[in-house]
Design a protein around this motif. Structure first.
Motif, mmCIF file in Angstrom:
data_model
loop_
_atom_site.group_PDB
_atom_site.id
_atom_site.type_symbol
_atom_site.label_atom_id
_atom_site.label_comp_id
_atom_site.label_asym_id
_atom_site.label_seq_id
_atom_site.Cartn_x
_atom_site.Cartn_y
_atom_site.Cartn_z
ATOM 1 N N SER A 16 0.818 -1.206 0.000
ATOM 2 C CA SER A 16 0.000 0.000 0.000
ATOM 3 C C SER A 16 0.856 1.262 0.000
ATOM 4 N N VAL A 17 0.265 2.322 -0.538
ATOM 5 C CA VAL A 17 0.815 3.667 -0.463
ATOM 6 C C VAL A 17 -0.305 4.589 -0.020
ATOM 7 N N GLN A 18 0.066 5.731 0.522
ATOM 8 C CA GLN A 18 -0.923 6.675 1.020
ATOM 9 C C GLN A 18 -0.864 7.970 0.230
ATOM 10 N N ARG A 19 -2.034 8.586 0.056
ATOM 11 C CA ARG A 19 -2.156 9.885 -0.591
ATOM 12 C C ARG A 19 -2.868 10.833 0.358
ATOM 13 N N LYS A 20 -2.454 12.106 0.325
ATOM 14 C CA LYS A 20 -3.023 13.106 1.229
ATOM 15 C C LYS A 20 -4.432 13.527 0.835
ATOM 16 N N SER A 21 -4.683 13.627 -0.477
ATOM 17 C CA SER A 21 -6.002 14.102 -0.913
ATOM 18 C C SER A 21 -6.734 13.029 -1.716
ATOM 19 N N GLU A 22 -8.032 13.173 -1.769
ATOM 20 C CA GLU A 22 -8.849 12.228 -2.527
ATOM 21 C C GLU A 22 -8.537 12.308 -4.020
ATOM 22 N N GLU A 23 -8.260 13.511 -4.517
ATOM 23 C CA GLU A 23 -7.953 13.680 -5.941
ATOM 24 C C GLU A 23 -6.672 12.928 -6.316
ATOM 25 N N GLU A 24 -5.639 13.044 -5.484
ATOM 26 C CA GLU A 24 -4.383 12.340 -5.740
ATOM 27 C C GLU A 24 -4.585 10.833 -5.663
ATOM 28 N N ALA A 25 -5.397 10.400 -4.709
ATOM 29 C CA ALA A 25 -5.683 8.971 -4.555
ATOM 30 C C ALA A 25 -6.434 8.446 -5.776
ATOM 31 N N GLN A 26 -7.421 9.198 -6.249
ATOM 32 C CA GLN A 26 -8.183 8.791 -7.436
ATOM 33 C C GLN A 26 -7.276 8.697 -8.666
ATOM 34 N N THR A 27 -6.355 9.644 -8.806
ATOM 35 C CA THR A 27 -5.427 9.641 -9.936
ATOM 36 C C THR A 27 -4.523 8.417 -9.888
#
Length: 89
Positions: A16-27
């Motif tokens: 797993s990796v983590q993203r700070k924002s939902e937009e970055e996670a969706q991308t």
């Protein structure tokens, strides 16, 4: 914080990796899905927003599943959302 969790065909332990924002996670999620659809030996390189030294490099044809979810302090059970099922190769 949002988690992108990858399951490999030959290993039941997810990466797993983590993203700070939902937009970055969706991308990131969409990039992984697109690589899985394309098939072949496409190499995915991912970094983690929370642990900047954490890096993953995975061939797309080794991926069995990807899921995205929001990390919440409310879920204290230690279990991730979604489900897990092993497929025969």
């Amino acid at each position: 914080m949002f988690i992108i969790e990858l399951t490999l065909k030959t290993n039941p332990i997810p990466l797993s990796v983590q993203r700070k924002s939902e937009e970055e996670a969706q991308t990131t999620y969409q990039a992984v899905v697109d690589a899985m659809k394309a098939g072949g030996n496409q190499l995915l390189e991912l970094t983690c927003d929370r642990q900047s030294e954490k890096k993953l490099a995975i061939f797309a044809d080794n991926l069995a599943a990807v899921q995205m979810y929001e990390k919440s302090s409310a879920s204290s059970s230690g279990r991730t959302p979604g489900f897990f099922s092993m497929a025969e190769s």
